[in-house]
Write a protein that holds these residues in place. Structure first.
Motif, short mmCIF file in Angstrom:
data_model
loop_
_atom_site.label_atom_id
_atom_site.label_comp_id
_atom_site.label_asym_id
_atom_site.label_seq_id
_atom_site.Cartn_x
_atom_site.Cartn_y
_atom_site.Cartn_z
N ALA A 541 -33.38 -20.00 93.58
CA ALA A 541 -33.52 -20.37 94.98
C ALA A 541 -33.24 -19.19 95.91
CB ALA A 541 -32.59 -21.55 95.30
N GLU A 542 -32.19 -18.44 95.62
CA GLU A 542 -31.83 -17.31 96.49
C GLU A 542 -32.93 -16.24 96.48
OE1 GLU A 542 -29.20 -19.64 94.58
OE2 GLU A 542 -29.73 -17.78 93.53
N GLU A 543 -33.54 -16.01 95.32
CA GLU A 543 -34.60 -15.00 95.22
C GLU A 543 -35.85 -15.42 95.98
OE1 GLU A 543 -33.27 -13.52 90.74
OE2 GLU A 543 -35.02 -14.81 91.03
N ILE A 544 -36.15 -16.72 95.94
CA ILE A 544 -37.33 -17.22 96.66
C ILE A 544 -37.14 -17.06 98.16
CG2 ILE A 544 -38.63 -19.33 97.21
CD1 ILE A 544 -38.24 -20.17 94.30
N ILE A 545 -35.94 -17.40 98.66
CA ILE A 545 -35.64 -17.25 100.08
C ILE A 545 -35.68 -15.77 100.48
CG2 ILE A 545 -33.86 -17.53 101.84
CD1 ILE A 545 -32.96 -20.05 100.38
N TRP A 546 -35.06 -14.91 99.68
CA TRP A 546 -35.04 -13.48 99.97
C TRP A 546 -36.46 -12.91 100.01
CZ3 TRP A 546 -36.70 -9.07 97.50
CH2 TRP A 546 -36.21 -7.85 97.99
N SER A 547 -37.30 -13.33 99.06
CA SER A 547 -38.67 -12.82 99.00
C SER A 547 -39.46 -13.23 100.23
CB SER A 547 -39.36 -13.34 97.73
OG SER A 547 -38.67 -12.92 96.58
N ALA A 548 -39.31 -14.49 100.65
CA ALA A 548 -40.01 -14.95 101.85
C ALA A 548 -39.51 -14.22 103.09
CB ALA A 548 -39.83 -16.46 102.01
N ASP A 549 -38.22 -13.93 103.13
CA ASP A 549 -37.65 -13.20 104.27
C ASP A 549 -38.19 -11.78 104.35
OD1 ASP A 549 -34.66 -11.80 105.42
OD2 ASP A 549 -35.72 -13.38 106.49
N ARG A 550 -38.35 -11.15 103.17
CA ARG A 550 -38.92 -9.80 103.15
C ARG A 550 -40.37 -9.82 103.63
NH1 ARG A 550 -36.09 -5.90 103.86
NH2 ARG A 550 -37.73 -4.58 102.99
N ALA A 551 -41.10 -10.83 103.22
CA ALA A 551 -42.50 -10.95 103.67
C ALA A 551 -42.55 -11.20 105.17
CB ALA A 551 -43.20 -12.08 102.91
N LEU A 552 -41.63 -12.00 105.70
CA LEU A 552 -41.56 -12.25 107.15
C LEU A 552 -41.31 -10.94 107.90
CD1 LEU A 552 -41.38 -14.07 109.65
CD2 LEU A 552 -38.97 -14.49 109.06
N TYR A 553 -40.41 -10.13 107.38
CA TYR A 553 -40.11 -8.83 107.99
C TYR A 553 -41.38 -7.97 108.05
CZ TYR A 553 -37.82 -4.29 108.65
OH TYR A 553 -37.43 -3.06 109.11
N GLU A 554 -42.19 -8.03 106.98
CA GLU A 554 -43.43 -7.27 106.96
C GLU A 554 -44.42 -7.80 108.00
OE1 GLU A 554 -43.94 -4.62 105.35
OE2 GLU A 554 -46.10 -4.32 105.68
N ALA A 555 -44.47 -9.13 108.16
CA ALA A 555 -45.36 -9.74 109.15
C ALA A 555 -44.98 -9.30 110.55
CB ALA A 555 -45.32 -11.26 109.03
N LYS A 556 -43.69 -9.21 110.81
CA LYS A 556 -43.22 -8.75 112.12
C LYS A 556 -43.63 -7.29 112.35
CE LYS A 556 -40.69 -12.31 113.65
NZ LYS A 556 -40.89 -12.95 114.98
N ASN A 557 -43.47 -6.44 111.34
CA ASN A 557 -43.81 -5.02 111.45
C ASN A 557 -45.29 -4.80 111.70
OD1 ASN A 557 -41.19 -4.12 111.16
ND2 ASN A 557 -41.37 -3.74 108.95
N MET A 558 -46.11 -5.73 111.26
CA MET A 558 -47.56 -5.59 111.42
C MET A 558 -48.05 -6.08 112.78
SD MET A 558 -48.54 -4.04 108.76
CE MET A 558 -50.30 -4.20 108.96
N GLY A 559 -47.14 -6.44 113.67
CA GLY A 559 -47.56 -6.79 115.02
C GLY A 559 -47.30 -8.22 115.43
N LYS A 560 -46.68 -9.04 114.57
CA LYS A 560 -46.34 -10.43 114.87
C LYS A 560 -47.59 -11.33 114.88
CE LYS A 560 -42.40 -8.80 117.54
NZ LYS A 560 -41.69 -8.76 118.84
#
Length: 579
Positions: A541-560
């Motif tokens: 569970a912790e890895e799934i949440i962490w992975s989604a959070d990392r992907a969210l960070y990437e989405a923000k960096n690409m311009g939101k």
């Protein structure tokens, strides 16, 4: 049982499983109705084939286990040496051949000559002859190589029979197809001549013989089984009622439906359902009929205590014809039992203990026997699945009592989300099912709050929550993770399917007329989404949440206002429109 007579694609309740059949114009005329009639009379499956199966030209009363396996790309190959190549074996032998497939189902394949077509064969039966074969298949579905097919649809039309009935159907198929062959036209007469024995219909043959087919002892038992469920119709209706109750939001309704259906199936005047709590190691009664005491007054028992506790601990049903003969001390007279026979049946799934179903006081004062036990074994998989769902419903209720609902948005909060995610991860491991997860953040929410105030910010959070919730399916779970962050749990959903859902959410929020949204940097209140999925390496569970959070960070960096997918090597980003 249900008869199925389709000429095009046949879809099971699970849309992932489809058995495609040939176009109707390829089906020999006049045979479709006859095949359905034969299957209905025998209570067995019949398929008309012209080569490898699947596909088939025509299907009637197909066994749901066969349909599930053959509709699965992962498992369909298991059937190829059996029904898959049955057409070729039948034409080579020139007669009916009998076989038992890998799933323990007994079948026959028989060459048939219908009209002008001499290249056809019929596959018939697809039925269990022995309870042991059924048990073995159920175990494969519960926790073996077929566990990803362990659903209600797989057990909707399970068929039992005897060898004599199987052979009788093969003979009836041969006689019926003979009647449909092309024969020279003859001058008609005023009154039809008495048909010769080889051209008599099934009904004429039985009448001419003046006798009914011989019914051996084993067949009498099967007939008793069929009569108890009114020639399978009553059984099908009972299961339909039961399956409808599975979706109830009230676990108590699910417990009662299970109990009432099981009681009716076994003609019991008294029955009870006990559920096992692994945390306390106790069995607690959840539903009962026919007992003189309120269930709230019935004490819980520990695993291994009493007959029910012993049955669940051993994982084996206890069936007693006579208490005294079995050396068991009868209950006190105040319990008001009418008979000394009962069944205590343990319910398990994947090796996990679920509960116990008790049946006693059989109508008419009779004793329970192997036929009654077989009936319970037939419905046990559906009962297990229903109880597992009811358990989740109860947990959700308990969580609500523990204040797991976010008071502002009405969504479950982080505590519930993490508990539920852990359970779904375990389910994905157990049944090898996909699971995806979304981490969502409102873009530039601090700017929105600073410009419009916290009351407006609260309204924006509420409207966003409702927008997310409106895009979800019944099994999905949206929650408020904290601040302006939301999470969505997507059971049995692949990464690709999760992307479709995420895009739907992104568009919905962008188009929602949230007050003051035009003042935002993107002229709308928008969200960015990170998507992760359960895999062999991302399996906690912790890895799934962490992975989604990392992907969210990437989405923000690409311009939101973007959706990014976490891959084990590197995140991949999908741009949306011109944003």
């Amino acid at each position: 049982m249900r008869q199925v007579n389709l000429a095009m694609a046949k879809e099971s309740p699970d849309p992932r499983r489809t058995i495609f059949q040939k176009d109707s114009h390829e089906t020999p005329p006049a045979w479709a109705e006859k095949q359905e009639e034969l299957a209905h009379r025998a209570g067995l499956s019949l398929l008309l084939v012209e080569g490898l199966q699947p596909p088939e030209l025509l299907s009637a009363n197909n066994n749901s286990i066969c349909q599930a396996i053959q509709s699965s790309p992962k498992h369909a190959g298991l059937c190829r040496p059996f029904c898959g190549e049955a057409h070729g074996r039948a034409l080579s032998a020139g007669r009916a051949t009998y076989y038992r497939c890998h799933a323990g189902l007994h079948c026959f394949s028989e060459p048939v000559h219908i009209g002008e077509r001499k290249d056809l064969a019929v596959i018939g039966g697809r039925a269990f002859l022995e309870t042991a074969h059924y048990k073995a298949t159920v175990e494969r579905l519960r926790e073996g190589d077929l566990k990803d097919l362990f659903t209600e649809a797989t057990f909707e039309n399970v068929i039992f029979t005897t060898m004599s009935r199987l052979k009788d159907l093969a003979a009836r198929v041969e006689r019926s197809t003979r009647d449909l062959r092309v024969v020279p036209k003859q001058e008609s007469s005023d009154s039809p001549a008495d048909p010769s024995p080889e051209h008599r219909t099934d009904d004429q043959t039985d009448h001419a013989m003046g006798t009914e087919p011989e019914v051996p002892d084993l067949e009498r038992e099967v007939e008793r089984l069929r009569s108890q469920v009114e020639h399978q119709t009553r059984f099908a209706q009972s299961m339909q009622y039961f399956l409808e109750r599975i979706s109830s939001n009230d676990p108590g309704q699910t417990y009662l439906a299970i109990l009432m259906n099981s009681r009716d199936l076994l003609h019991a005047e008294r029955a009870s359902l006990l559920i096992y709590d692994e945390a306390t190691n106790q069995l607690t009664i959840k539903a009962a009929v026919g007992i003189p005491t309120d269930i709230a007054e019935v004490s819980s028992m520990r695993l291994g205590e009493g007959i029910s506790g012993e049955a669940l601990k051993a994982g084996r049903p206890v069936m007693v014809n006579d208490l005294e003969a079995a050396g068991i001390t009868p209950a006190p007279a105040t319990h008001q039992y009418k008979t000394q026979s009962f069944i205590s049946y343990p319910i398990t799934i994947g090796g996990r203990r679920i509960g116990v179903l008790n049946m006693t006081d059989k109508s008419g004062g009779g004793s329970y026997d192997e036929v009654d036990l077989t009936l319970l074994e037939i419905v046990a998989p559906q009962v297990a699945l229903a109880l597992e769902r009811a358990e989740w419903q109860e947990k959700a209720t308990q969580f609500q009592l523990m204040s797991i609902t976010d008071p502002l948005t009405g969504l479950p909060n982080r505590r519930y989300l993490e508990e539920r995610l852990a359970e779904e991860v375990n389910r994905s491991k157990r049944y090898d099912q996909p699971l995806s997860f979304l981490m969502i953040d409102i873009d530039d929410f601090k700017i929105y709050n600073d410009l419009n105030g916290h009351q407006a910010g609260d309204l924006a959070l509420q409207m966003t929550a409702q927008g997310l919730k409106g895009t979800l399916r019944a099994a999905d779970v949206a929650s408020r993770y904290g601040g302006e962050e939301f999470c969505v749990l997507l059971p049995q959903t692949s990464l690709q399917e999760a992307g479709v859902i995420a895009e739907r959410m992104r568009e919905r929020i962008e188009q929602t007329p949230i007050p003051h949204s035009k003042a935002q940097p993107m002229n709308a209140v928008t969200i960015s989404i990170g998507v992760s999925s359960f895999s062999s390496t991302i399996n906690a569970a912790e890895e799934i949440i962490w992975s989604a959070d990392r992907a969210l960070y990437e989405a923000k960096n690409m311009g939101k206002n973007k959706i990014a997918f976490y891959q084990e090597r590197a995140p991949q980003t999908r741009l949306t429109d011109e944003h």
